[in-house]
Design an enzyme around this catalytic site. Structure first.
Site, short mmCIF file in Angstrom:
data_model
loop_
_atom_site.label_atom_id
_atom_site.label_comp_id
_atom_site.label_asym_id
_atom_site.label_seq_id
_atom_site.Cartn_x
_atom_site.Cartn_y
_atom_site.Cartn_z
N HIS A 153 0.98 -0.99 0.07
CA HIS A 153 0.09 0.05 0.01
C HIS A 153 0.39 1.17 0.14
O HIS A 153 2.36 1.46 0.14
CB HIS A 153 -1.54 0.40 0.52
N LYS A 157 -1.60 4.76 4.60
CA LYS A 157 -1.82 3.71 5.03
C LYS A 157 -1.69 3.43 6.66
O LYS A 157 -0.54 3.53 6.96
CB LYS A 157 -1.88 2.51 3.90
#
Length: 212
Positions: A153, A157
Site C-alpha cells: 500500500h 495508509k
C-alpha cells in the site's frame, strides 16, 4: 425509480470525498447529508452541481433531520462501530468499508440489524479483484500447509497489515480448518524481519509512496 437517500459518514476523508462524488453523480442515489468529525461548516458543497447538503459532526442528530435509507461509512473501526449502533437502532441500512471491526462487534451489528429489519454490508475491500483473490485463496488454502501474505500500500495508509490481508488470512484459516505450519527461522538477524503471523500465516506489509 425513486432515489435512495444516502448519508456518508467520514465524508471529508480521502475515500469519503470519493464516495460523496460517486453518490452525487449516480442518478439512482440522492446524497441527503454528510458527517465528519472534522466538520467546521454546516453544509457540504457537492461536486459539479452547486448544491449543498447538511454537514455535521454527530450522526445521530443528522439522522433526525435527514431521514436517510442508507448510511455509508469509511472511517476507523471505533467510529464505524459507534455509527453503526446509532444507525441500526434507528432502522437505517448500512454499508461499511472500514476495517478492524471485531467479530463480537460484527455479531452485535447483526443482532441489531435483524431486530430492526435492516441490512448491513461490511466489506474489507470493494475491488472486484480483491474479492476474487480472497475467494481463490480460500480454495487454495485446503491444499497447502504453508502460507505467507505480502501486501503493498501507499505510505499514508494508517494501518498494517491491511484489513484485506487480515480478511484473506482469516478466510484461508476457516477454509483449511486448522492453523498453517509456520516456517521458523533459526537465526533472525534483524528483529521483525519475518513479519507478523496469524495462526501460522506470516504477513508482510510494504508501505511506499506511489503504490496504489
Amino acid at each position: 425509480m425513486k432515489q435512495i437517500a444516502v448519508v456518508v459518514h467520514g465524508a471529508l476523508g480521502k475515500v469519503g470525498r470519493e464516495i460523496v462524488a460517486g453518490v452525487s453523480h449516480d442518478p439512482n442515489l440522492s446524497l441527503v447529508g454528510a458527517v465528519d468529525i472534522q466538520a467546521t461548516a454546516d453544509y457540504l458543497d457537492l461536486p459539479d452541481s452547486g448544491k449543498k447538503v447538511p454537514l455535521a459532526k454527530d450522526l445521530g442528530s443528522l439522522l433526525q433531520s435527514c431521514h436517510p435509507q442508507v448510511v455509508v461509512d469509511f472511517t476507523i473501526a471505533e467510529a464505524a462501530v459507534a455509527a453503526a449502533l446509532v444507525a441500526l437502532k434507528r432502522g437505517v441500512n448500512l454499508v461499511i468499508g472500514t476495517t478492524g471491526i471485531s467479530d463480537s462487534e460484527l455479531k452485535e451489528m447483526e443482532q441489531l440489524a435483524n431486530a430492526n429489519k435492516v441490512g448491513v454490508v461490511v466489506a474489507p475491500n470493494f475491488a472486484l479483484g480483491a474479492v476474487v483473490l480472497m475467494y481463490l485463496a480460500k480454495i487454495a488454502a485446503k491444499y497447502f500447509d504453508h502460507a505467507e501474505i505480502i501486501e503493498l500500500h501507499h505510505n499514508q495508509k494508517a494501518d498494517a497489515p491491511s484489513g484485506t490481508a487480515l480478511a484473506t488470512a482469516r478466510g484461508m484459516l476457516k477454509s483449511r480448518g486448522r492453523p498453517f505450519i509456520q516456517a521458523l527461522t533459526k537465526k533472525e538477524n534483524l528483529s521483525g524481519t519475518r513479519g507478523g503471523q496469524v495462526e501460522g500465516i506470516t504477513i508482510h506489509s510494504v508501505r511506499l509512496p506511489g503504490l496504489v
